[in-house]
Design a protein around this motif. Structure first.
Motif, PDB file in Angstrom:
ATOM      1  N   GLU A   1      80.167 122.696  87.694  1.00 20.40           N
ATOM      2  CA  GLU A   1      80.911 123.868  88.143  1.00 20.40           C
ATOM      3  C   GLU A   1      80.132 124.464  89.326  1.00 20.40           C
ATOM      4  N   PRO A   2      80.672 124.284  90.548  1.00 15.05           N
ATOM      5  CA  PRO A   2      79.892 124.707  91.725  1.00 15.05           C
ATOM      6  C   PRO A   2      79.474 126.183  91.694  1.00 15.05           C
ATOM      7  N   LEU A   3      80.349 127.056  91.185  1.00 10.43           N
ATOM      8  CA  LEU A   3      79.998 128.479  91.227  1.00 10.43           C
ATOM      9  C   LEU A   3      79.013 128.867  90.126  1.00 10.43           C
ATOM     10  N   ASP A   4      78.730 127.943  89.209  1.00 11.01           N
ATOM     11  CA  ASP A   4      77.670 128.155  88.218  1.00 11.01           C
ATOM     12  C   ASP A   4      76.298 127.823  88.832  1.00 11.01           C
ATOM     13  N   ASN A   5      76.310 127.100  89.923  1.00 10.50           N
ATOM     14  CA  ASN A   5      75.077 126.720  90.645  1.00 10.50           C
ATOM     15  C   ASN A   5      75.160 127.371  92.032  1.00 10.50           C
ATOM     16  N   TYR A   6      75.423 128.668  92.024  1.00  5.26           N
ATOM     17  CA  TYR A   6      75.900 129.375  93.210  1.00  5.26           C
ATOM     18  C   TYR A   6      74.934 129.284  94.408  1.00  5.26           C
ATOM     19  N   ASP A   7      73.685 129.672  94.210  1.00  4.92           N
ATOM     20  CA  ASP A   7      72.772 129.766  95.370  1.00  4.92           C
ATOM     21  C   ASP A   7      72.562 128.393  96.021  1.00  4.92           C
TER      22      ASP A   7
ATOM     23  N   ALA B   1      85.382 134.525  88.042  1.00  2.00           N
ATOM     24  CA  ALA B   1      85.984 135.543  88.910  1.00  2.00           C
ATOM     25  C   ALA B   1      84.938 136.329  89.725  1.00  2.00           C
ATOM     26  N   ASP B   2      83.819 136.696  89.094  1.00  2.00           N
ATOM     27  CA  ASP B   2      82.811 137.472  89.837  1.00  2.00           C
ATOM     28  C   ASP B   2      82.244 136.661  91.003  1.00  2.00           C
ATOM     29  N   ARG B   3      82.062 135.395  90.752  1.00  2.00           N
ATOM     30  CA  ARG B   3      81.515 134.523  91.806  1.00  2.00           C
ATOM     31  C   ARG B   3      82.529 134.284  92.923  1.00  2.00           C
ATOM     32  N   ILE B   4      83.818 134.302  92.582  1.00  6.80           N
ATOM     33  CA  ILE B   4      84.852 134.169  93.619  1.00  6.80           C
ATOM     34  C   ILE B   4      84.762 135.377  94.560  1.00  6.80           C
ATOM     35  N   ARG B   5      84.513 136.548  93.979  1.00  6.89           N
ATOM     36  CA  ARG B   5      84.356 137.749  94.821  1.00  6.89           C
ATOM     37  C   ARG B   5      83.101 137.644  95.690  1.00  6.89           C
ATOM     38  N   ASP B   6      82.028 137.088  95.121  1.00  6.36           N
ATOM     39  CA  ASP B   6      80.798 136.894  95.915  1.00  6.36           C
ATOM     40  C   ASP B   6      81.073 135.926  97.065  1.00  6.36           C
ATOM     41  N   LEU B   7      81.777 134.850  96.743  1.00 11.25           N
ATOM     42  CA  LEU B   7      82.063 133.816  97.746  1.00 11.25           C
ATOM     43  C   LEU B   7      82.864 134.399  98.916  1.00 11.25           C
ATOM     44  N   ALA B   8      83.758 135.340  98.596  1.00 12.87           N
ATOM     45  CA  ALA B   8      84.578 135.954  99.648  1.00 12.87           C
ATOM     46  C   ALA B   8      83.708 136.652 100.689  1.00 12.87           C
ATOM     47  N   LYS B   9      82.502 137.065 100.283  1.00 12.67           N
ATOM     48  CA  LYS B   9      81.629 137.812 101.214  1.00 12.67           C
ATOM     49  C   LYS B   9      80.736 136.897 102.042  1.00 12.67           C
ATOM     50  N   GLU B  10      80.748 135.601 101.767  1.00  9.59           N
ATOM     51  CA  GLU B  10      79.802 134.697 102.437  1.00  9.59           C
ATOM     52  C   GLU B  10      80.244 134.288 103.841  1.00  9.59           C
ATOM     53  N   ASP B  11      81.488 134.593 104.185  1.00  7.67           N
ATOM     54  CA  ASP B  11      82.009 134.222 105.494  1.00  7.67           C
ATOM     55  C   ASP B  11      81.955 132.701 105.723  1.00  7.67           C
TER      56      ASP B  11
ATOM     57  N   ASP C   1      92.103 139.152  95.931  1.00  5.63           N
ATOM     58  CA  ASP C   1      91.090 139.820  96.770  1.00  5.63           C
ATOM     59  C   ASP C   1      90.429 138.815  97.722  1.00  5.63           C
ATOM     60  N   TYR C   2      90.200 137.609  97.213  1.00  3.80           N
ATOM     61  CA  TYR C   2      89.599 136.558  98.054  1.00  3.80           C
ATOM     62  C   TYR C   2      90.510 136.281  99.248  1.00  3.80           C
ATOM     63  N   TYR C   3      91.801 136.178  98.967  1.00  3.03           N
ATOM     64  CA  TYR C   3      92.744 135.919 100.060  1.00  3.03           C
ATOM     65  C   TYR C   3      92.776 137.086 101.042  1.00  3.03           C
ATOM     66  N   ALA C   4      92.769 138.292 100.491  1.00  2.43           N
ATOM     67  CA  ALA C   4      92.815 139.473 101.360  1.00  2.43           C
ATOM     68  C   ALA C   4      91.576 139.520 102.262  1.00  2.43           C
ATOM     69  N   ALA C   5      90.418 139.133 101.721  1.00  2.00           N
ATOM     70  CA  ALA C   5      89.175 139.213 102.494  1.00  2.00           C
ATOM     71  C   ALA C   5      89.033 138.069 103.496  1.00  2.00           C
ATOM     72  N   THR C   6      89.544 136.876 103.146  1.00  2.00           N
ATOM     73  CA  THR C   6      89.258 135.699 103.980  1.00  2.00           C
ATOM     74  C   THR C   6      90.477 135.191 104.753  1.00  2.00           C
TER      75      THR C   6
END
Ligand code: SAH
Length: 374
Positions: free
Chosen positions: A157-163, A193-203, A241-246
């Motif tokens: 799960e890629p978002l479980d190995n986020y960094d 879901a929390d990691r999807i929100r983090d990902l939205a901020k990574e540009d 929110d991810y769509y709205a941000a990206t």
């Protein structure tokens, strides 16, 4: 030992200057590393530096333990052995628009999806950025061809190995390295879901795929334990929110499981769920979503079976009728073990069975369907 292939150019420069090297060496070493050249082959470096790298750095490009090539469509399945002996898988698919490599992000997977072979033994460890890059580098060296697109849909799960995954994404895009554009990269998640929100901020303008697989919490929790942590409403709100941000359209993966989630009524529920989740936001006319339908790859340890061609077609039609576009994934590598996690598991099983030592044995043709898809 230093995991040098996981370093950013800046970190590499600091590492090399600390070893008494001029700064310009960093760019040279970075380019060699990302081409998969062993330290001894970095011919424009002084011999003393090559020896220094050999003595202080690890080589984390995985070894090919086994490679299967489909006689039907040229799909290639790799079983890779990592530096500590663990194995992972990648699948190279050949399309008109180029070569796509499906890579793993973890050894095993902690998420426990009931239909998935990768999670049967749980998670062993994260992959390092270098081990994710290494799958691409090793496949390019093996085929002599460029990998044009990358999908993070292999084991883990890629978002479980986020960094590590974020670092990998920035490195794989680097112009002095593999230089794969973000728009050529997809990341698939079971729905953290929390990691999807983090990902939205990574540009990072990659494509996000979300494994939905059911349209009610009851049905989804029964096949995906992650749904108890992040129920559908929480997941879809993070997606909106991810769509709205990206501004990036999201793909929803929906694996059809006969008799469980594949009726026309399920299709209608899915369409109304997705349309509802993205309505009320000012997205203009076009829905920012797309559904990829997947025929389940039958895994012998699980009870799930795939439905008829007819039921799949009806499901897709029903979705479209209710305003959601869908694609049925093309099956590739039908004659090899292209289903996610199956080759690794077979290899591990063979090593446990005293009669089957050594190379993983090619198995008799399975009734399973492959996972390597468009
Ligand atoms: N952990 C991530 C990425 C790896 S799985 C995720 O869950 O998205 C990649 C995709 O294959 C996911 O959509 C997953 O649900 C699906 N998958 C796993 N096992 C499958 C099987 N046996 N048949 C069909 N799809 C499967």
């Amino acid at each position: 030992m230093t995991d040098i292939l996981s370093m950013t150019p800046q970190e590499l420069e600091a590492f090399l200057t600390a070893a008494g090297q001029p700064r310009f060496r960093a760019k040279q070493v970075f380019a060699w590393l990302h081409r998969g050249t062993p330290f001894s082959g970095m011919t424009n470096l002084p011999a003393s530096l090559r020896e220094y790298l050999e003595a202080h750095c690890e080589w984390r490009v995985p070894e090919i333990a086994c490679k299967q090539v489909s006689a039907l469509d040229g799909t290639e399945k790799y079983l890779f052995r990592l530096i500590d002996g663990n194995c992972i898988e990648s699948v190279l698919m050949r399309y008109k628009h180029g070569n796509t490599l499906c890579i793993s992000s973890e050894v095993g997977c902690p998420m426990g999806c009931r239909f998935c072979a990768s999670t049967i033994g749980g998670k062993v460890r994260n992959l390092t950025p270098s081990e994710m890059l290494g799958q691409i580098i090793a496949a390019e060296r093996s085929t002599g061809e460029r990998v044009d697109n990358v999908v993070m849909m292999g084991i883990g799960e890629p978002l479980d190995n986020y960094d590590n995954v974020i670092r990998f994404l920035r490195l794989v895009n680097h112009p002095d390295g593999l230089n794969i554009g973000y728009r050529h990269i997809s990341l698939s998640t079971c729905g953290l879901a929390d990691r999807i929100r983090d990902l939205a901020k990574e540009d990072l303008p990659i494509t996000l795929s979300v494994s939905l697989h059911a349209a009610t919490d009851e049905a989804r929790s029964a096949i995906m334990p992650v749904n108890r942590r992040y129920p559908i409403a929480a997941l879809l709100s993070a997606c909106a929110d991810y769509y709205a941000a990206t501004g990036r359209r999201i793909s929803f993966e929906y694996t059809l499981l006969a008799g469980q989630n594949d009726s026309p009524a399920d299709a209608r529920r899915l369409a109304s769920l997705l349309r509802g989740a993205f309505s009320g936001r000012d997205f203009g006319k076009s829905a920012p979503i797309h559904v990829n339908l997947i025929r389940v790859n039958e895994v012998s340890e699980t009870p799930f079976r795939h439905g008829t061609e007819e039921s799949v077609r009806r499901f897709a039609e029903e979705l479209e009728k209710h305003g959601v576009t869908a694609t049925l994934r093309r099956r590739l590598g039908a004659d090899i073990d292209a289903a996610c996690g199956q080759l690794r598991k077979k290899h591990a099983d063979a090593q446990q069975a005293p009669a089957a030592k050594g190379e993983p044995k090619p198995k008799e043709p399975e009734e399973t369907e492959p996972a390597a898809e468009e």
